[in-house]
Design an enzyme around this catalytic site. Structure first.
Site, PDB file in Angstrom:
ATOM      1  N   LYS A   1      20.155  -1.339   4.154  1.00  0.00           N
ATOM      2  CA  LYS A   1      20.117  -1.644   2.716  1.00  0.00           C
ATOM      3  C   LYS A   1      21.415  -2.339   2.271  1.00  0.00           C
ATOM      4  CE  LYS A   1      15.994  -0.190   1.559  1.00  0.00           C
ATOM      5  NZ  LYS A   1      14.958  -1.153   1.120  1.00  0.00           N
TER       6      LYS A   1
ATOM      7  N   ASP B   1       2.286  -8.726   8.463  1.00  0.00           N
ATOM      8  CA  ASP B   1       3.419  -8.052   9.108  1.00  0.00           C
ATOM      9  C   ASP B   1       4.658  -8.886   8.803  1.00  0.00           C
ATOM     10  OD1 ASP B   1       5.366  -7.074  10.754  1.00  0.00           O
ATOM     11  OD2 ASP B   1       4.094  -6.946  12.550  1.00  0.00           O
TER      12      ASP B   1
ATOM     13  N   TYR C   1      19.137   3.584   7.716  1.00  0.00           N
ATOM     14  CA  TYR C   1      18.480   3.112   6.488  1.00  0.00           C
ATOM     15  C   TYR C   1      19.517   2.507   5.545  1.00  0.00           C
ATOM     16  CZ  TYR C   1      15.774   3.546   2.083  1.00  0.00           C
ATOM     17  OH  TYR C   1      15.121   3.326   0.889  1.00  0.00           O
TER      18      TYR C   1
ATOM     19  N   LEU D   1       0.821  -1.224   0.000  1.00  0.00           N
ATOM     20  CA  LEU D   1       0.000   0.000   0.000  1.00  0.00           C
ATOM     21  C   LEU D   1       0.851   1.269   0.000  1.00  0.00           C
ATOM     22  CD1 LEU D   1      -2.852  -1.036   2.480  1.00  0.00           C
ATOM     23  CD2 LEU D   1      -2.813  -1.178  -0.013  1.00  0.00           C
ATOM     24  N   GLY D   2       2.158   1.121  -0.147  1.00  0.00           N
ATOM     25  CA  GLY D   2       3.049   2.279  -0.130  1.00  0.00           C
ATOM     26  C   GLY D   2       3.170   2.941  -1.495  1.00  0.00           C
ATOM     27  N   GLN D   3       4.160   3.835  -1.606  1.00  0.00           N
ATOM     28  CA  GLN D   3       4.322   4.621  -2.840  1.00  0.00           C
ATOM     29  C   GLN D   3       4.577   3.711  -4.051  1.00  0.00           C
ATOM     30  OE1 GLN D   3       7.801   7.133  -3.072  1.00  0.00           O
ATOM     31  NE2 GLN D   3       6.989   8.344  -4.769  1.00  0.00           N
TER      32      GLN D   3
HETATM   33  P1  NAD Z   1       6.429   3.365   1.572  1.00  0.00           P
HETATM   34  O1  NAD Z   1       6.888   3.857   2.895  1.00  0.00           O
HETATM   35  O2  NAD Z   1       5.583   4.238   0.727  1.00  0.00           O
HETATM   36  O3  NAD Z   1       5.681   1.970   1.749  1.00  0.00           O
HETATM   37  C1  NAD Z   1       6.150   0.972   2.599  1.00  0.00           C
HETATM   38  C2  NAD Z   1       4.980   0.134   3.026  1.00  0.00           C
HETATM   39  O4  NAD Z   1       5.474  -0.865   3.937  1.00  0.00           O
HETATM   40  C3  NAD Z   1       3.907   0.932   3.783  1.00  0.00           C
HETATM   41  O5  NAD Z   1       2.647   0.787   3.150  1.00  0.00           O
HETATM   42  C4  NAD Z   1       3.915   0.340   5.190  1.00  0.00           C
HETATM   43  O6  NAD Z   1       2.615   0.241   5.765  1.00  0.00           O
HETATM   44  C5  NAD Z   1       4.487  -1.047   4.916  1.00  0.00           C
HETATM   45  N1  NAD Z   1       5.101  -1.646   6.107  1.00  0.00           N
HETATM   46  C6  NAD Z   1       5.820  -1.044   7.088  1.00  0.00           C
HETATM   47  N2  NAD Z   1       6.178  -1.938   8.026  1.00  0.00           N
HETATM   48  C7  NAD Z   1       5.696  -3.137   7.624  1.00  0.00           C
HETATM   49  C8  NAD Z   1       5.726  -4.445   8.172  1.00  0.00           C
HETATM   50  N3  NAD Z   1       6.312  -4.708   9.341  1.00  0.00           N
HETATM   51  N4  NAD Z   1       5.133  -5.448   7.477  1.00  0.00           N
HETATM   52  C9  NAD Z   1       4.505  -5.205   6.303  1.00  0.00           C
HETATM   53  N5  NAD Z   1       4.409  -3.980   5.754  1.00  0.00           N
HETATM   54  C10 NAD Z   1       5.003  -2.960   6.402  1.00  0.00           C
HETATM   55  O7  NAD Z   1       7.749   2.917   0.782  1.00  0.00           O
HETATM   56  P2  NAD Z   1       7.964   2.825  -0.796  1.00  0.00           P
HETATM   57  O8  NAD Z   1       8.404   4.155  -1.260  1.00  0.00           O
HETATM   58  O9  NAD Z   1       6.822   2.170  -1.448  1.00  0.00           O
HETATM   59  O10 NAD Z   1       9.257   1.897  -0.821  1.00  0.00           O
HETATM   60  C11 NAD Z   1       9.185   0.504  -0.947  1.00  0.00           C
HETATM   61  C12 NAD Z   1      10.594  -0.056  -0.905  1.00  0.00           C
HETATM   62  O11 NAD Z   1      11.391   0.559  -1.911  1.00  0.00           O
HETATM   63  C13 NAD Z   1      11.330   0.186   0.416  1.00  0.00           C
HETATM   64  O12 NAD Z   1      12.116  -0.943   0.698  1.00  0.00           O
HETATM   65  C14 NAD Z   1      12.219   1.366   0.115  1.00  0.00           C
HETATM   66  O13 NAD Z   1      13.374   1.362   0.912  1.00  0.00           O
HETATM   67  C15 NAD Z   1      12.568   1.118  -1.339  1.00  0.00           C
HETATM   68  N6  NAD Z   1      12.943   2.338  -2.031  1.00  0.00           N
HETATM   69  C16 NAD Z   1      12.028   3.334  -2.223  1.00  0.00           C
HETATM   70  C17 NAD Z   1      12.408   4.493  -2.870  1.00  0.00           C
HETATM   71  C18 NAD Z   1      11.437   5.610  -3.092  1.00  0.00           C
HETATM   72  O14 NAD Z   1      11.846   6.712  -3.505  1.00  0.00           O
HETATM   73  N7  NAD Z   1      10.131   5.408  -2.874  1.00  0.00           N
HETATM   74  C19 NAD Z   1      13.726   4.646  -3.310  1.00  0.00           C
HETATM   75  C20 NAD Z   1      14.639   3.627  -3.072  1.00  0.00           C
HETATM   76  C21 NAD Z   1      14.231   2.459  -2.451  1.00  0.00           C
HETATM   77  C1  AKB Z   2      14.453   7.924   0.668  1.00  0.00           C
HETATM   78  O1  AKB Z   2      14.610   9.138   0.421  1.00  0.00           O
HETATM   79  O2  AKB Z   2      14.601   7.426   1.784  1.00  0.00           O
HETATM   80  C2  AKB Z   2      14.122   7.022  -0.494  1.00  0.00           C
HETATM   81  C3  AKB Z   2      15.362   6.428  -1.069  1.00  0.00           C
HETATM   82  C4  AKB Z   2      16.124   7.186  -2.072  1.00  0.00           C
HETATM   83  O3  AKB Z   2      15.742   5.344  -0.703  1.00  0.00           O
HETATM   84  N1  AKB Z   2      13.368   7.747  -1.443  1.00  0.00           N
END
Ligand code: NAD
Ligand code: AKB
Length: 321
Positions: free
Chosen positions: A146, A53, A142, A10-12
């Site tokens: 990673k 979870d 973070y 449900l995240g981004q």
């Molecule tokens: P987000 O924060 O929008 O979504 C993360 C989701 O994980 C949330 O919906 C949250 O409810 C869920 N969550 C948190 N704890 C949990 C748990 N214990 N069990 C199950 N679900 C849980 O993050 P995103 O932007 O969708 O990112 C997803 C992945 O991509 C992450 O691993 C993030 O590090 C990685 N990432 C994202 C970006 C970015 O710019 N969005 C960039 C680099 C890497």
């Molecule tokens: C953050 O800013 O934490 C993320 C990423 C680049 O991993 N968007």
């Protein structure tokens, strides 16, 4: 045919990855899961959906067994700024969650996608054209989770033959779901505020240069690397990928070409500025180009045009409700 499990759906990213996976592989074959409890009736819109979870191994086992899961896109994590505010929780979610996913993948022979990040780099890494193989000494919790995650995924591939694959994603820009606690979130906020208020107060300095990517490119990259011929992947965990290297001032300028009166001022958040200053200014993603044909479709101008059009449509639809 096995199914695909998405954690943190449900995240981004998940909000756009799940529909893209369903379009490609079939709606019934993609199980969306998240920690969030949906409001009554809300699950129907994202079905099949389950509460999961990822720090609870038995929950993962149950879902993987019940739905005959063959592939896991493991998105659940705390992002950089949220992780810095709660380092212990970040370690638990980001590390225990990944460990549980890899263990269940080992038991049931699942393929795993791990989203790494530009956060794996730190102040001692070369900051321009950051190479695929280079120093990885991050100074954020973070980034530490990673880097450890990349190593753990490589270990499970080498030791147990699990097909783990990953990307070092830059900041992602999107309009479907709001970003969740990242350092690069300013970019998404800048677009949404431009459309709503024609002004924005940015928490990073005007000249902070970071890599970014529009979400459609990120979704394509994830699905592409997961479908790539395994023998071609020299760096399973994880490939540098990028689409543009930009500053807040440059994004603001690109927006002004469509919204001339858009005003931006700057109120620096020292925590997020310090995180950004420890990350690369630009990535070298030539290994991804060479090994599996990575090529982004959106540069800054193309992304800006599409983002503003989509956000305007979204706002008009919300106002017409
Ligand atoms: P987000 O924060 O929008 O979504 C993360 C989701 O994980 C949330 O919906 C949250 O409810 C869920 N969550 C948190 N704890 C949990 C748990 N214990 N069990 C199950 N679900 C849980 O993050 P995103 O932007 O969708 O990112 C997803 C992945 O991509 C992450 O691993 C993030 O590090 C990685 N990432 C994202 C970006 C970015 O710019 N969005 C960039 C680099 C890497
Ligand atoms: C953050 O800013 O934490 C993320 C990423 C680049 O991993 N968007």
């Amino acid at each position: 045919m096995t199914t695909i499990l998405v954690t943190g759906a449900l995240g981004q990213i998940g909000s756009e990855l799940v529909p893209a996976l369903r379009e490609r592989y079939g709606a019934d074959r993609v199980i969306a899961t998240d920690l969030k409890v949906l409001p009554p009736g809300g699950a129907a819109a994202v079905a099949p959906y389950g509460h999961l979870d990822c720090t609870e191994p038995h929950q993962l086992h149950e879902v993987v067994r019940r739905y005959d899961v063959g592939t896991i896109y493991h998105l659940a994590a705390l992002l950089s700024a949220s992780a810095e505010a709660a380092p212990q929780l970040a370690w638990s979610v980001n590390m225990s969650g990944l460990y549980n996913v890899l263990e269940v993948a080992r038991e049931y022979g699942c393929q795993v996608f791990f989203p790494s990040s530009i956060g794996v780099f730190g102040p001692s890494t070369p900051r321009d054209a950051t190479p695929q193989v280079t120093i990885q000494r991050p100074t954020t919790i973070y980034g530490i989770t990673k880097v450890a995650g990349e190593l753990l995924c490589d270990y499970y591939a080498q030791r147990f033959g699990i097909d783990t694959r990953g990307l070092r994603l830059p900041g992602l820009v999107s309009y479907v779901a709001a970003p969740g606690g990242g350092t690069t979130d300013y970019a998404v906020e800048m677009f949404t505020h431009a459309v709503r208020y024609a002004s924005y107060t940015c928490f990073l300095s005007a000249d902070t240069r970071l890599d970014m990517m529009y979400m459609p490119d990120a979704i394509a990259a994830m699905m592409h690397v997961m479908e790539a011929e395994a023998g071609r992947l020299r760096y399973r965990n994880a490939y540098n990928v990028t689409a543009m290297s930009v500053t807040p001032a440059e994004i603001a300028e690109a927006i002004r070409r469509h919204i001339p009166g858009f005003g931006v001022d700057y109120e620096i958040d020292p925590v997020r500025q310090a995180i950004a200053d420890s990350w690369p200014r630009s990535l070298d993603d030539s290994a991804a180009h060479r090994d599996w044909g990575w090529a982004p479709r959106f540069d800054l101008d193309a992304m800006t045009k599409d983002m503003l059009a989509r956000l305007k449509d979204k706002l008009a639809a919300a106002r017409g409700r």
